[in-house]
Design an enzyme around this catalytic site. Structure first.
Site, short mmCIF file in Angstrom:
data_model
loop_
_atom_site.label_atom_id
_atom_site.label_comp_id
_atom_site.label_asym_id
_atom_site.label_seq_id
_atom_site.Cartn_x
_atom_site.Cartn_y
_atom_site.Cartn_z
N CYS A 103 0.82 -1.21 0.00
CA CYS A 103 0.00 0.00 0.00
C CYS A 103 0.86 1.27 0.00
O CYS A 103 1.48 1.58 -1.00
CB CYS A 103 -0.98 -0.04 1.17
SG CYS A 103 -2.43 1.02 0.92
N HIS B 277 -3.99 -5.28 0.05
CA HIS B 277 -3.65 -5.84 1.35
C HIS B 277 -3.73 -7.37 1.37
O HIS B 277 -4.79 -7.94 1.61
CB HIS B 277 -4.57 -5.27 2.43
CG HIS B 277 -4.31 -3.83 2.73
ND1 HIS B 277 -3.48 -3.42 3.75
CD2 HIS B 277 -4.72 -2.71 2.10
CE1 HIS B 277 -3.41 -2.11 3.76
NE2 HIS B 277 -4.16 -1.64 2.78
N GLU C 278 -2.69 -9.26 3.63
CA GLU C 278 -2.89 -9.74 5.01
C GLU C 278 -4.34 -9.62 5.44
O GLU C 278 -4.66 -9.78 6.62
CB GLU C 278 -2.01 -8.93 5.96
CG GLU C 278 -2.57 -7.61 6.41
CD GLU C 278 -2.69 -6.57 5.30
OE1 GLU C 278 -3.47 -5.62 5.44
OE2 GLU C 278 -1.99 -6.71 4.27
#
Length: 370
Positions: free
Chosen positions: A258, A344, A346
């Site tokens: 990001c 993202h 995660e």
């Protein structure tokens, strides 16, 4: 459920447009920031505690917010980071046995002002058509001119440095100190689940403040480096960009997510720009240009990397493309051990299509150690 009459509340956009709602908790309040929206059907706690949302008024497009309460261990940071909450239906009760509080209690603990009973469908449509902009939410509905003056004092997100507002003040460690790999992470707004994903892959992480130098990070003798997600415009982050350049020049393994992805682009002389209304949700399609496979991803960004400049760069290739608008979803350097993604991997509560990127980082660390 609370049945008392709720206080009226107002949403005033910087272009003068007004929407109305009711104050959550029947109390006075006010908040300012850039208004944006997230299309996720779940995961509101992770959204509210994501440091990348610092300084933003969050509009949730899901019609019901708060149904399953909150749970302390699901925070992505040390507390709520949004500037304020705007939603349609707010649930004062929760129905999850494992929850430790209601959303109202969570917001009260974090001093977050929220308004409900808003026509969020109309508000989101307006943002999509006219772009993200600053706004003020308030129960002071009879003093619109005063609110307009207050709103003029809110800084524009374009050019705004916010990493310093959410970064750790001192270095700290995460994971097992006896792990196989050592990763130095630059915290420009890091999410806890990123650290968890690295630790689960046998990495011990030392997290450094946003303004840490390359020399300070290198002194720990890590096997690789990580640049985190975070809020605001990447261009003012001169220190982080310098760190990225030095890591690249020394050919250390480097992974960015990001804001970290944008910093890596800037370190390569590739510009970033503020998007019309950004990408925020948990069902954004991305194409992996190496495998040809599609991935459903979690995204949260209001800035993007210039695609033409990336394509023209002799040592950078686009590895992933966001299919909704063709923007850069990921990049890698051809001659260096460097890669990054705009989204993202995660993601908590999901999706997990892109979690393989953490495995790729570990593989890069292993090859560098060999």
């Amino acid at each position: 459920m609370k049945y008392q009459a709720k206080r009226k509340a107002i949403i005033l956009l910087e272009d003068g447009t007004i929407f109305y709602g009711k104050a959550v908790g029947n109390k006075d309040g006010k908040a300012t920031g850039e208004v944006c929206f997230n299309t996720g059907m779940t995961g509101y706690q992770e959204i509210f505690t994501d440091p990348s949302y610092f300084g933003q008024l969050m509009v949730t497009t899901n019609a019901h917010i708060g149904n399953y309460g909150t749970r302390e261990e699901e925070n992505e940071s040390d507390g709520a980071k949004i500037a304020g909450l705007i939603c349609k239906n707010f649930s004062y009760t929760q129905a999850r046995p494992s929850a430790d509080s209601t959303l109202e209690q969570f917001l009260d603990r974090n001093n977050i002002f929220a308004i409900s009973d808003v026509d969020t469908r109309a508000l989101v449509t307006y943002i999509r058509e006219n772009g993200a902009m600053n706004a003020i939410i308030s129960t002071d509905v009879d003093n619109v001119e005063k609110l307009k003056e207050e709103l003029k004092q809110v800084p524009n997100m374009d050019g705004l440095e916010l990493a310093s507002k959410v970064s750790t003040a001192e270095p700290y460690f995460y994971g097992d100190e006896n792990a196989k790999y050592k990763v130095a992470a630059l915290d420009v707004g890091i999410k806890t689940n990123i650290l968890r994903n690295l630790a689960e892959r046998d990495a011990y992480i030392k997290v450094f403040p946003y303004d840490a130098t390359y020399e300070e990070m290198k002194e720990w003798n890590p096997d690789g480096y990580f640049l985190s997600n975070g809020p605001g415009d990447p261009q003012p982050l001169d220190s982080a960009i310098k760190v990225a350049k030095t890591i690249i020049d020394n050919d250390h393994p480097l992974f960015g997510i990001c804001l970290g992805h944008q910093i890596i682009a800037l370190a390569n002389g590739i510009n970033t720009y503020k998007m019309h209304h950004g990408h925020r949700g948990i069902n954004h399609p991305v194409k992996n240009m190496k495998t040809g496979k599609g991935e459903i991803t979690s995204q949260n960004h209001g800035f993007s990397v210039d695609k033409e400049q990336t394509e023209a760069h002799p040592d950078v290739e686009i590895t992933h493309v966001c299919l909704n608008d063709g923007t850069v979803g990921g990049l890698a350097m051809k001659s260096k051990n460097v890669f990054s993604v705009q989204y993202h991997p995660e993601a908590s509560p999901g999706p997990h299509d892109a979690s393989y990127l953490f495995d790729e980082f570990i593989e890069r660390l292993e090859r560098a150690k060999a």
